[in-house]
Design an enzyme around this catalytic site. Structure first.
Site, PDB file in Angstrom:
ATOM      1  CD  GLU A   1      -2.809   0.964   2.520  1.00  0.00           C
ATOM      2  OE1 GLU A   1      -2.702  -0.023   3.285  1.00  0.00           O
ATOM      3  OE2 GLU A   1      -3.583   1.914   2.727  1.00  0.00           O
TER       4      GLU A   1
ATOM      5  NE  ARG B   1       1.958  -8.234   9.867  1.00  0.00           N
ATOM      6  CZ  ARG B   1       2.083  -7.062   9.222  1.00  0.00           C
ATOM      7  NH1 ARG B   1       2.993  -6.202   9.534  1.00  0.00           N
ATOM      8  NH2 ARG B   1       1.243  -6.751   8.264  1.00  0.00           N
TER       9      ARG B   1
ATOM     10  CE  LYS C   1       2.767   0.310   5.141  1.00  0.00           C
ATOM     11  NZ  LYS C   1       2.337  -0.008   3.771  1.00  0.00           N
TER      12      LYS C   1
HETATM   13  P1  ATP Z   1       1.969  -1.829   8.109  1.00  0.00           P
HETATM   14  O1  ATP Z   1       1.079  -2.452   9.131  1.00  0.00           O
HETATM   15  O2  ATP Z   1       3.367  -1.620   8.547  1.00  0.00           O
HETATM   16  O3  ATP Z   1       1.368  -0.632   7.446  1.00  0.00           O
HETATM   17  P2  ATP Z   1       1.100  -3.435   5.954  1.00  0.00           P
HETATM   18  O4  ATP Z   1       1.009  -4.912   6.044  1.00  0.00           O
HETATM   19  O5  ATP Z   1      -0.170  -2.671   6.002  1.00  0.00           O
HETATM   20  O6  ATP Z   1       2.138  -2.951   7.006  1.00  0.00           O
HETATM   21  P3  ATP Z   1       1.487  -3.242   3.178  1.00  0.00           P
HETATM   22  O7  ATP Z   1       2.072  -2.150   2.373  1.00  0.00           O
HETATM   23  O8  ATP Z   1       0.044  -3.501   3.046  1.00  0.00           O
HETATM   24  O9  ATP Z   1       1.877  -2.982   4.677  1.00  0.00           O
HETATM   25  O10 ATP Z   1       2.305  -4.579   2.958  1.00  0.00           O
HETATM   26  C1  ATP Z   1       2.624  -5.117   1.700  1.00  0.00           C
HETATM   27  C2  ATP Z   1       2.969  -6.557   1.883  1.00  0.00           C
HETATM   28  O11 ATP Z   1       4.047  -6.710   2.794  1.00  0.00           O
HETATM   29  C3  ATP Z   1       1.799  -7.346   2.456  1.00  0.00           C
HETATM   30  O12 ATP Z   1       1.665  -8.526   1.710  1.00  0.00           O
HETATM   31  C4  ATP Z   1       2.194  -7.613   3.870  1.00  0.00           C
HETATM   32  O13 ATP Z   1       1.657  -8.807   4.312  1.00  0.00           O
HETATM   33  C5  ATP Z   1       3.716  -7.639   3.795  1.00  0.00           C
HETATM   34  N1  ATP Z   1       4.313  -7.232   5.077  1.00  0.00           N
HETATM   35  C6  ATP Z   1       4.116  -6.076   5.737  1.00  0.00           C
HETATM   36  N2  ATP Z   1       4.765  -6.064   6.907  1.00  0.00           N
HETATM   37  C7  ATP Z   1       5.404  -7.261   6.996  1.00  0.00           C
HETATM   38  C8  ATP Z   1       6.245  -7.885   7.976  1.00  0.00           C
HETATM   39  N3  ATP Z   1       6.561  -7.255   9.104  1.00  0.00           N
HETATM   40  N4  ATP Z   1       6.713  -9.125   7.721  1.00  0.00           N
HETATM   41  C9  ATP Z   1       6.400  -9.766   6.579  1.00  0.00           C
HETATM   42  N5  ATP Z   1       5.623  -9.239   5.626  1.00  0.00           N
HETATM   43  C10 ATP Z   1       5.116  -8.006   5.821  1.00  0.00           C
HETATM   44 MG    MG Z   2      -1.714  -2.955   4.601  1.00  0.00          MG
END
Ligand code: ATP
Ligand code: MG
Length: 560
Positions: free
Chosen positions: A40, A265, A275
């Protein structure tokens, strides 16, 4: 990743599923494995994303398949081109390539709308006029089903209202489109989840074309299906959403039937990964930016001196599992250390300099030593280092009144080597009016050129690093420690800002570096002998005003 890099991912449980799927009789028999990485664009990528990138791109690579890069931008708030560009830069830097398959989820808004209409027409979705509060009040509990008085409204009525929702006739929150699934489901995600909401808000790409936006659980499977994804790999928090993912796929006439597989994760101690929290650190100036070298962001790690190889090796070694775990930051550091150990040139730099005068070396004379850049890799060549009567050494390599077992310079103490040059013995020091030591005095043994005395006598003191005062360059060096004192600042309910380490950055100015470093440019990394691995700061360093970052210390604190 370089095509000739053959160290493919170690087999993990995801691969076991894929093996079944592509085997004869499997659901994707004869098909190309196709994954996607769907960030995202509301922030910079961090080391957790690096793991996901490794899993998504690495899995495709293992199967000779394809991996798409998709901006998951269905949420109209917060998105920004700055992030879109940075995400692409970071993935490329990590060594992965989406080729020509770069997509925006927002490009599918029209198709998503049509699939929603299809669901309504099939009697599988309805417009619900409960407010958010009413909806949650009517959610039911484990023993009581949810309720909605709008569930059985005629299809025609829902179609009409949904069209008018799109046309902008209703305010935010007035109604939602809900999937008609099972109000009594033990999985609350299946209790007629909202799949569209009204949001009168501009979108960074579609502008004001839409005032209704699809919910993630509805949008994501459609995005995957449109792109022909076979395996939609995501993190564990989506496990309970998988039945909804499958329900959407199975109830619309989409072109493909992707399979969602969840993995754990990544969490790392002494840092935060959300984020939202990283953004707060940036916006409230706790750090200098998204690329502050203390940040767990990819750009922060890059600026700190991390290499793509070290991050890929970290991702490989932590493994892919089904249970969440926290990895020690020290393990990430040990991956970097081991890559730099084999690739970084050894140089001499004095971070807290004090003058050393070799009193029996003639004033005005100098000589050069040829020093190898890497003790184990002759291929890295040699360089010239000048030596003269006036040198700088590390101030803690001298003690006027030595503590027990002190093996460095002390008046009439043990002979020491100046690395690669001569054996010296300290004869005393010069002090200012206040009694502070301002200069160290020593004599050298002219018959020890290269560091070994001609008579073969044993040198009891340490080998210390030094630079020639006349040719040394001045630099600023930044030393970093954990951004958070607390090992788990990201834990639920904790005030992460209260866990910040006030001493996470120490800036040293007036450091003295050997002249060969004058032309170094980012992303060059060096081992400053006896001190650690350092890189040229990719933002602040300028010729004549160099800035170095300590990437990692020499000593491995990770207990294997
Ligand atoms: P945040 O909660 O930090 O905003 P998010 O999961 O909303 O993280 P996205 O940009 O939606 O962030 O993530 C893109 C991809 O990266 C998704 O498939 C997510 O599952 C993966 N991802 C995000 N954080 C992690 C993590 N800590 N470990 C492994 N994969 C991750
Ligand atoms: Mg997300």
């Amino acid at each position: 990743m370089a095509e000739n890099e053959n160290n493919l991912m170690t087999q993990n449980f995801i691969h076991n599923f894929i093996d079944e799927d592509i085997a004869e009789g499997g659901r994707y028999a004869g098909m190309t494995v196709h994954t996607r990485f769907p960030p995202e664009p509301n922030g910079y990528l961090h080391i957790g994303h690096a793991k996901a990138i490794y899993v998504d791109f690495g899995t495709a690579q293992k199967y000779g398949g394809l991996c798409n890069l998709r901006m998951d931008d269905t949420n109209p708030t917060k998105e920004d081109v700055e992030f879109v560009d940075a995400i692409q830069e970071d993935i490329k830097w990590l060594g992965y390539d989406w080729e020509d398959r770069f997509y925006y989820a927002s490009d599918y808004f029209e198709q998503m709308y049509r699939y929603a209409v299809e669901l309504i027409e099939k009697g599988l979705a309805y417009v619900c006029q409960l407010s958010a509060e009413e909806m949650s009040a009517n959610r039911g509990d484990v023993n009581t089903p949810a309720t909605s008085p709008y569930r059985d409204r005629p299809i025609e009525e829902s179609l009409d209202l949904f069209r008018r929702m799109r046309a902008g006739e209703f305010p935010d929150g007035a109604m939602t489109l809900r999937a008609k699934i099972d109000l009594a489901s033990g999985n609350f995600n299946m209790r007629d989840p909202a799949i569209y909401r009204i949001k009168h808000q501009s979108h960074h790409r579609t502008g004001d074309a839409w005032c209704i936006y699809p919910m993630y659980d509805f949008a994501h499977p459609i995005e995957d299906a449109i792109e022909g994804i076979t395996h939609s790999l995501c993190t564990l928090e989506f496990e309970a959403h998988r039945p909804l993912y499958d329900w959407v796929i199975n109830n619309i006439s989409c072109p493909a039937k992707p399979r969602q597989i969840e993995f754990a994760r990544l969490g790392i101690d002494h840092t935060v990964m959300s984020k939202r929290k990283l953004r707060q650190l940036v916006e409230q100036n706790y750090v200098s930016g998204w690329d502050d070298p203390r940040m767990p962001t990819i750009c922060g790690l890059r600026r700190r001196g991390y290499t793509p190889e070290a991050i890929r090796s970290f991702s490989e070694q932590i493994g892919v599992a089904k249970a969440d775990s926290t990895v020690e930051y020290a393990f990430l550091e040990s991956c970097l250390r081991s890559h730099l150990d084999s690739t970084a040139a050894r140089v001499m730099a004095v971070l807290r300099p004090i003058p050393l005068t070799i009193t029996n070396y003639p004033e005005g004379q100098s000589e050069t030593f040829t020093i190898e850049n890497h003790p184990k890799d002759p291929g890295m060549g040699t360089r010239e280092v000048t030596f003269s009567r006036h040198l700088f050494i590390e101030s803690d390599d001298f003690m006027e009144e030595p503590v027990k077992k002190y093996k460095r310079l002390t008046p009439n103490g043990p002979e020491c080597r100046l690395k690669g040059a001569y054996v010296i013995q300290c004869t005393g020091c010069v002090k200012d009016e206040d009694g502070n030591v301002i200069e160290i005095l020593a004599e050298y043994d002219p018959d020890s050129r290269g560091g070994d005395p001609a008579d073969g006598r044993k040198i009891k003191g340490a080998a210390i690093h030094w630079v020639d005062a006349a040719t040394a360059i001045d630099a600023e060096v930044r030393l970093y420690d954990n951004l958070f004192d607390d090992a788990a600042p990201d834990a639920a309910g904790k005030d992460f800002l209260a866990c910040l380490n006030p001493n996470s950055l120490e800036t040293l100015t007036g450091c003295k570096l050997e002249a060969s470093l004058a032309s170094a440019q980012a992303p060059a990394s060096f081992q400053f002998m006896r001190l650690g691995y350092f890189c040229v700061d990719n933002r602040d360093s300028k010729p004549g005003a160099m800035v170095f970052n300590r990437s990692v210390s020499l000593k491995d604190s990770f207990k294997k």
